[in-house]
Design a protein around this motif. Structure first.
Motif, PDB file in Angstrom:
ATOM      1  N   UNK A 169      39.349  35.434  50.240  1.00 53.60           N
ATOM      2  CA  UNK A 169      38.946  35.614  49.078  1.00 53.60           C
ATOM      3  C   UNK A 169      39.912  37.066  48.419  1.00 53.60           C
ATOM      4  N   UNK A 170      39.792  37.410  47.121  1.00 51.98           N
ATOM      5  CA  UNK A 170      40.355  38.623  46.835  1.00 51.98           C
ATOM      6  C   UNK A 170      39.365  39.173  45.341  1.00 51.98           C
ATOM      7  N   UNK A 171      38.474  39.781  45.948  1.00 50.78           N
ATOM      8  CA  UNK A 171      37.743  40.404  44.958  1.00 50.78           C
ATOM      9  C   UNK A 171      38.168  41.748  44.459  1.00 50.78           C
ATOM     10  N   UNK A 172      37.822  41.848  42.877  1.00 53.12           N
ATOM     11  CA  UNK A 172      38.225  43.031  42.293  1.00 53.12           C
ATOM     12  C   UNK A 172      37.409  43.978  42.672  1.00 53.12           C
ATOM     13  N   UNK A 173      37.845  45.362  42.977  1.00 54.35           N
ATOM     14  CA  UNK A 173      37.217  46.375  43.300  1.00 54.35           C
ATOM     15  C   UNK A 173      36.271  46.992  42.076  1.00 54.35           C
ATOM     16  N   UNK A 174      35.271  47.401  42.277  1.00 51.67           N
ATOM     17  CA  UNK A 174      34.303  47.800  41.160  1.00 51.67           C
ATOM     18  C   UNK A 174      34.923  48.884  40.453  1.00 51.67           C
ATOM     19  N   UNK A 175      35.225  48.737  38.855  1.00 50.61           N
ATOM     20  CA  UNK A 175      35.594  49.584  38.206  1.00 50.61           C
ATOM     21  C   UNK A 175      34.801  49.441  36.680  1.00 50.61           C
ATOM     22  N   UNK A 176      34.383  50.174  36.041  1.00 50.33           N
ATOM     23  CA  UNK A 176      33.853  50.172  34.884  1.00 50.33           C
ATOM     24  C   UNK A 176      34.505  49.625  33.830  1.00 50.33           C
ATOM     25  N   UNK A 177      35.949  49.932  33.860  1.00 48.55           N
ATOM     26  CA  UNK A 177      37.000  49.359  32.730  1.00 48.55           C
ATOM     27  C   UNK A 177      37.112  47.850  32.815  1.00 48.55           C
ATOM     28  N   UNK A 178      36.867  47.277  34.097  1.00 47.96           N
ATOM     29  CA  UNK A 178      36.835  45.872  34.286  1.00 47.96           C
ATOM     30  C   UNK A 178      35.716  45.183  34.440  1.00 47.96           C
ATOM     31  N   UNK A 179      34.541  45.558  34.773  1.00 49.65           N
ATOM     32  CA  UNK A 179      33.267  44.765  35.004  1.00 49.65           C
ATOM     33  C   UNK A 179      32.434  45.044  33.789  1.00 49.65           C
ATOM     34  N   UNK A 180      32.695  46.255  33.108  1.00 49.36           N
ATOM     35  CA  UNK A 180      31.803  46.205  31.870  1.00 49.36           C
ATOM     36  C   UNK A 180      32.872  46.137  30.557  1.00 49.36           C
ATOM     37  N   UNK A 181      33.937  45.505  30.546  1.00 47.39           N
ATOM     38  CA  UNK A 181      34.796  45.315  29.566  1.00 47.39           C
ATOM     39  C   UNK A 181      35.051  43.689  29.267  1.00 47.39           C
ATOM     40  N   UNK A 182      34.237  43.208  28.189  1.00 46.00           N
ATOM     41  CA  UNK A 182      34.245  41.748  27.978  1.00 46.00           C
ATOM     42  C   UNK A 182      35.570  41.182  27.899  1.00 46.00           C
ATOM     43  N   UNK A 183      36.713  42.050  27.393  1.00 46.36           N
ATOM     44  CA  UNK A 183      38.084  41.410  27.320  1.00 46.36           C
ATOM     45  C   UNK A 183      38.682  41.141  28.431  1.00 46.36           C
ATOM     46  N   UNK A 184      38.216  41.579  29.905  1.00 46.07           N
ATOM     47  CA  UNK A 184      38.723  41.385  31.164  1.00 46.07           C
ATOM     48  C   UNK A 184      37.581  40.570  31.868  1.00 46.07           C
TER      49      UNK A 184
END
Length: 335
Positions: A108-123
């Motif tokens: 798989x290819x998990x996205x590393x945890x970043x607030x601007x991704x995981x807490x951004x509804x547009x992403x």
């Protein structure tokens, strides 16, 4: 004053009754001047009380709702996953070639945890996510549907065996429209891709470098499912508003891929495409801390058969099948 006259008044329970010529009619009390309440009115009040008081008593005595009262409710869940895949034989076919790479590894290819991704509804579509809607048609049984957004990447640099046929003209044609990473590798190792030309019986081995293959479902491997499920209580608090349960379901549905593929140096990031189907089973532990909110940790295992994967354009296709395992953490609300 004589004791009896033509008119006789008798005061009884604070009401005056006039007895005259055998007739009886209502008067006013001497002190308050209030009208006498008729028997008909009294009976109406009594009937109303008897009719409605049982329902009032029932509401007052009804047991409070608990986390196990689920019939008619919806659950909405959102979560994230890690994915594991079995080895897969991948067949590539098109004008001038039809060959199969054997026992290919992928991850798989998990996205590393970043607030601007995981807490951004547009992403929301960037991480490997899970979305599920469930409807309880009884307190225990439910139907659910949703999407498991997984990512699948063939591990680069691995050696694999292959069989089939590749026309040398296909390799020459593909080198006229090379991807950047393939062009660099062919420049450094020009003979490597030429080994693929001709017939091969399955004993030859090739290393999956960029001139041979890039193969990813990273936008992604989207499993759209419809499940039948049930929930089994394991522990419930004394007030019935929190507890642990075991959630189980089985189902299946189509798999929509957006495949980023380079075959023999040529390819593209394709459009979303219904590429096959999947079947699966899911087991999870759920903690409900009110009738509204819950957390869930579970695993989903299954089988995916991709019969029509877009590759390098035109009629060029790939196909494969493999087993998968998802580890899923999710949270949800009940409405």
């Amino acid at each position: 004053m004589p004791l009896f006259l033509n008119q006789t008044y008798i005061r009884l329970f604070d009401f005056d009754t006039n007895l005259e010529n055998g007739d009886m009619y209502s008067l006013f009390t001497a002190g308050t001047k209030r009208p006498f309440v008729s028997i008909k009115q009294n009976l109406s009040i009594l009937v109303f009380f008897l009719l409605f008081s049982p329902s009032i008593w029932a509401n007052e005595n009804e047991a409070p709702l608990t986390i196990h009262d689920k019939k008619g409710r919806w659950n909405i869940q959102w979560g994230y996953n890690r994915d594991y895949y079995t080895q897969s034989d991948i067949n590539f076919r098109g004008p001038g070639y039809n060959y199969t790479l054997k026992a290919v590894d992928a991850r798989d290819k998990p996205e590393s945890f970043r607030a601007d991704v995981y807490l951004n509804p547009s992403k929301f579509e960037i991480p490997q996510y899970n979305l599920k809607f469930s409807y309880f048609f009884t307190d225990r049984f439910f139907l659910s549907f949703g999407e498991d957004h997984m990512k699948y990447v063939v591990t680069p640099g691995q050696p694999v065996k292959y069989s089939g046929y590749i026309d040398p003209g296909v390799i020459a044609k593909n080198q006229m429209a090379l991807s950047t990473e393939a062009a660099l590798f062919i420049y450094l190792f020009p003979e490597h891709v030429q080994e693929m030309a001709g017939y091969h019986g399955g004993e030859q081995t090739v290393t999956l470098t960029p001139d041979i293959l890039k193969y990813e479902h990273t936008d992604g491997l989207n499993y759209l499912f419809l499940d039948f499920g049930w929930i089994t209580p394991l522990y419930t608090s004394s007030d019935g508003l929190s507890g642990l349960s075991l959630v189980s379901s089985i189902g299946g549905g189509p798999v929509v891929c957006r495949s980023d593929v380079r075959v023999l140096g040529k390819g593209q990031n394709n459009n979303f495409h219904v590429s096959g189907y999947g079947v699966s089973g899911y087991v999870a532990t759920r903690y409900e801390f009110s009738r509204t909110y819950f957390l869930e940790f579970g695993g989903k295992g299954g089988y995916i058969d991709l019969t029509d994967v877009l590759t390098s354009g035109g009629s060029n296709r790939a196909s494969q099948n493999f087993g998968f395992l998802e580890l899923i953490v999710s949270g949800g609300i009940a409405i």
